[in-house]
Design an enzyme around this catalytic site. Structure first.
Site, mmCIF file in Angstrom:
data_model
loop_
_atom_site.group_PDB
_atom_site.id
_atom_site.type_symbol
_atom_site.label_atom_id
_atom_site.label_comp_id
_atom_site.label_asym_id
_atom_site.label_seq_id
_atom_site.Cartn_x
_atom_site.Cartn_y
_atom_site.Cartn_z
ATOM 1 N N GLY A 15 31.379 31.500 50.062
ATOM 2 C CA GLY A 15 32.378 31.417 49.147
ATOM 3 C C GLY A 15 33.814 31.552 49.389
ATOM 4 N N GLY A 17 36.661 32.341 47.582
ATOM 5 C CA GLY A 17 37.621 32.804 46.564
ATOM 6 C C GLY A 17 38.547 33.688 47.376
ATOM 7 N N PHE A 18 39.054 34.767 46.647
ATOM 8 C CA PHE A 18 39.912 35.795 47.293
ATOM 9 C C PHE A 18 39.233 36.437 48.363
ATOM 10 C CE2 PHE A 18 41.936 35.649 43.110
ATOM 11 C CZ PHE A 18 43.239 35.126 43.487
ATOM 12 N N GLU A 175 45.377 37.420 27.353
ATOM 13 C CA GLU A 175 46.323 36.171 27.881
ATOM 14 C C GLU A 175 46.200 34.781 27.379
ATOM 15 O OE1 GLU A 175 47.397 38.121 32.368
ATOM 16 O OE2 GLU A 175 45.732 36.870 32.062
ATOM 17 N N ASP A 305 33.745 40.283 44.029
ATOM 18 C CA ASP A 305 33.110 40.608 42.639
ATOM 19 C C ASP A 305 31.640 40.533 42.830
ATOM 20 O OD1 ASP A 305 35.398 40.225 41.534
ATOM 21 O OD2 ASP A 305 34.952 38.519 40.263
HETATM 22 C C1 LIG Z 1 40.288 34.331 33.853
HETATM 23 C C2 LIG Z 1 40.309 35.412 34.820
HETATM 24 C C3 LIG Z 1 41.605 36.113 34.958
HETATM 25 C C4 LIG Z 1 41.714 37.213 36.103
HETATM 26 N N1 LIG Z 1 42.983 37.874 35.769
HETATM 27 C C5 LIG Z 1 43.054 38.707 37.027
HETATM 28 C C6 LIG Z 1 44.197 39.422 37.283
HETATM 29 O O1 LIG Z 1 45.235 38.955 36.566
HETATM 30 N N2 LIG Z 1 44.195 39.928 38.417
HETATM 31 C C7 LIG Z 1 43.282 40.349 39.387
HETATM 32 O O2 LIG Z 1 43.218 41.169 40.366
HETATM 33 N N3 LIG Z 1 42.103 39.747 39.169
HETATM 34 C C8 LIG Z 1 42.059 39.134 38.062
HETATM 35 N N4 LIG Z 1 40.708 38.351 37.844
HETATM 36 C C9 LIG Z 1 39.568 38.602 38.774
HETATM 37 C C10 LIG Z 1 39.760 37.947 40.168
HETATM 38 O O3 LIG Z 1 40.004 36.774 39.629
HETATM 39 C C11 LIG Z 1 38.316 38.133 40.745
HETATM 40 O O4 LIG Z 1 38.208 39.597 40.845
HETATM 41 C C12 LIG Z 1 38.365 37.602 42.195
HETATM 42 O O5 LIG Z 1 38.452 36.039 41.973
HETATM 43 C C13 LIG Z 1 37.207 37.668 42.824
HETATM 44 O O6 LIG Z 1 37.114 37.011 44.011
HETATM 45 P P1 LIG Z 1 35.662 36.613 44.981
HETATM 46 O O7 LIG Z 1 36.314 36.168 46.081
HETATM 47 O O8 LIG Z 1 35.079 37.966 44.948
HETATM 48 O O9 LIG Z 1 35.389 35.560 43.814
HETATM 49 P P2 LIG Z 1 35.601 34.102 43.483
HETATM 50 O O10 LIG Z 1 37.277 34.169 43.230
HETATM 51 O O11 LIG Z 1 35.016 33.815 42.021
HETATM 52 O O12 LIG Z 1 35.099 33.310 44.526
HETATM 53 C C14 LIG Z 1 33.807 32.960 44.628
HETATM 54 C C15 LIG Z 1 33.640 31.693 45.365
HETATM 55 O O13 LIG Z 1 32.344 31.422 45.619
HETATM 56 C C16 LIG Z 1 31.701 30.030 45.527
HETATM 57 N N5 LIG Z 1 30.306 30.225 45.030
HETATM 58 C C17 LIG Z 1 29.963 30.620 44.012
HETATM 59 N N6 LIG Z 1 28.435 30.761 44.181
HETATM 60 C C18 LIG Z 1 28.185 30.032 45.014
HETATM 61 C C19 LIG Z 1 27.063 29.369 45.848
HETATM 62 N N7 LIG Z 1 25.807 29.722 45.329
HETATM 63 N N8 LIG Z 1 27.222 28.527 46.834
HETATM 64 C C20 LIG Z 1 28.520 28.379 47.502
HETATM 65 N N9 LIG Z 1 29.453 28.646 46.888
HETATM 66 C C21 LIG Z 1 29.533 29.572 45.745
HETATM 67 C C22 LIG Z 1 32.872 29.657 44.178
HETATM 68 O O14 LIG Z 1 32.863 28.552 44.101
HETATM 69 C C23 LIG Z 1 34.093 30.478 44.488
HETATM 70 O O15 LIG Z 1 34.815 29.460 45.233
HETATM 71 C C24 LIG Z 1 40.610 37.117 37.010
HETATM 72 C C25 LIG Z 1 39.238 36.461 36.511
HETATM 73 C C26 LIG Z 1 39.260 35.661 35.583
HETATM 74 C C27 LIG Z 1 37.838 34.758 35.540
#
Ligand SMILES: Cc1cc2nc3c(=O)[nH]c(=O)nc-3n(C[C@H](O)[C@H](O)[C@H](O)COP(=O)(O)OP(=O)(O)OC[C@H]3O[C@@H](n4cnc5c(N)ncnc54)[C@H](O)[C@@H]3O)c2cc1C
Length: 453
Positions: A15, A17-18, A175, A305
């Protein structure tokens, strides 16, 4: 593709993401560590701004950044495009659905979340979630496709072509409702001259009794007033019973004809948390210890997340970008500590506040240790500053700032590009009723029995 020679320890991250990015960037600082970053997309997406792509304020390239470009200068980070479907925690190995396999000295699961439709009939098939860039561009094309169709055939308004139903009164719902209202009130009249924007209806539906629950009562009143002033109809205390191809049925018996239902009704952990082979944790997320290792599996970390990370009060922290970024960095520090033979530390979340944009010149922010609340222009400026600073590349920051400035001072808005032609291919005779419960309800565009409860 397992860990190999030259003295470097190998960390596999699922992943980008953030959380995954924060973790990889921290680990990359050490020459004696090698990272393999796996993602099903070859880009990092900035989810908080997806709604701005969906409503044509920003271009997709403003909020998505190639992962290879992010790590172009770091030889010890290898990016691989792979959808991971299997986790063997004991051997710290992950497997992709195309057969690829990676083993690390440490493994980090950072696969994020996915939309939760709460088993609402027809919602997964017929609504537009807003969780990925693909979702955002699909929604953008549907919104623009409807404008194009009505511009040529105004009679479609009577069949719900300008009814937008947004499910969920959290930040995503608020939003997107504010941004669609801005489109309809400001940019649509300037560009679609044959379209009567006064016939558009935006409905925001939520089971709860207030929007943006985590904010104060004063903020709830402010948000409701801003949206109502912008002609968003609030349906609070109301659930969605079903989403059909041409209408939405509400829990109060109301039925709204629509071809655009936007789902901001909730999220659940990514599929990998339930299908990957790990024991299911609370709320479908992966349970972790205070040091972010997966319960029962030292050497395997879950962050962002997808993980159940306890806050200072013992309750699970919210699924926020700030939690994801900080937990990713702490996992990296703990992995390095483990490699160096030092003790791991417990994760401590530093809450810097929350904010949400409601529309042009209107936002709400809780900032600082005492969660001081600000509304209006000041919060709008704070929101722009914080989001620009969090974006991944300098070019993304500059492009977003130019687009925001353009939107603020012009009436034409951002890139209204209909790049998916099929979004405008709607079968207007198709309005399948999904459940028996909704079979008695007759879809109607206005004056329907969908009065507030
Ligand atoms: C519409 C929206 C608005 C938001 N607004 C805010 C805000 O204003 N402020 C705030 O703090 N938070 C906000 N959030 C929440 C924030 O975006 C998430 O908490 C954050 O992105 C989580 O980061 P993460 O790295 O855990 O997951 P993600 O950012 O979801 O990254 C997960 C990554 O894993 C990859 N992945 C998933 N499954 C697989 C797999 N099986 N194999 C390989 N890769 C995989 C995905 O492609 C992705 O790149 C918002 C979320 C959304 C959806």
């Amino acid at each position: 593709m397992s860990a190999e020679g030259n003295g470097q320890r190998h960390v596999v991250i699922v992943g980008g993401g953030f959380a995954g990015l924060g973790c990889a960037q921290k680990l990359a600082e050490r020459d004696d560590v090698r990272v393999t970053l796996l993602d099903q997309n070859n880009y990092h997406q900035f989810q908080p701004l997806l709604y701005q792509v969906a409503t044509s304020l920003l271009a997709p390239s403003d909020i998505a950044h190639s992962l290879r470009e992010v790590f172009a200068g770091q030889d010890n980070v290898d990016v691989k495009l792979a959808e991971i479907s299997d986790v063997d925690a004991a051997s710290k190995t992950v497997k992709a659905n195309d057969g690829g396999e990676w083993t690390g000295d440490a493994l980090v699961l950072a696969a994020g979340s996915q939309p939760n439709f709460f088993q609402t009939a027809g919602a997964a098939e017929n609504s537009f979630p807003l969780y990925s860039l693909d979702n955002a561009t699909a929604l953008r094309s549907r919104i623009l496709g409807l404008f194009e169709l009505v511009d040529r055939n105004p009679e479609l308004v009577d069949r719900g072509a300008l009814n937008f139903v947004i499910v969920g009164g959290g930040p995503t719902g608020v939003e997107v409702a504010g941004a669609i209202a801005d489109m309809i009130n400001v940019t649509v009249p300037a560009e679609y001259r044959s379209l009567d924007a006064s016939k558009a209806h935006i409905y925001l539906v939520d089971l709860g009794d207030a929007l943006l629950k985590p904010f104060s009562d004063k903020a709830h009143g402010y948000v409701a007033k801003v949206l109502s002033d912008r002609k968003v109809e609030l349906r609070l205390g109301t659930g969605v019973k079903e989403v059909a191809t041409g209408h939405v049925a509400l829990s109060d018996g109301g039925v709204i004809a629509t071809r655009c239902v936007i789902w901001g009704g909730g999220i659940t952990a990514a599929q990998l948390a339930s299908d990957g082979g790990l024991a299911p944790g609370r709320g479908g997320r992966i349970d972790v210890e205070p040091d972010l290792t997966v319960t029962g599996h030292p050497g395997v970390y879950a962050v962002g997340d997808i993980a159940n990370i306890a806050g200072a009060d013992g309750r699970a922290l919210p699924q926020l970008g700030s939690v994801a970024l900080q937990s990713g960095k702490t996992a990296a520090e703990n992995i390095l500590a483990e490699f160096d033979g030092r003790p791991r530390k417990s994760f401590e979340y530093k809450d810097k506040g929350i904010m949400a944009m409601i529309g042009r010149g209107a936002a709400i922010a809780e900032v600082g240790k005492n969660h001081h609340e600000v509304h209006g222009q000041l919060a709008h400026m704070a929101w722009l500053g914080v989001h620009a600073s969090l974006m991944t590349g300098a070019r993304d920051k500059m492009e977003a700032i130019i687009d925001w400035g353009w939107d603020r001072f012009s009436k034409t808005g951002g890139p209204h590009v209909l790049d998916r032609g099929d979004a405008a291919e709607i079968n207007w005779d198709d309005d399948a009723v999904v459940t028996a419960a909704a079979a008695g309800a007759s879809p109607d565009s206005e004056g329907s029995p969908d009065s507030p409860s």
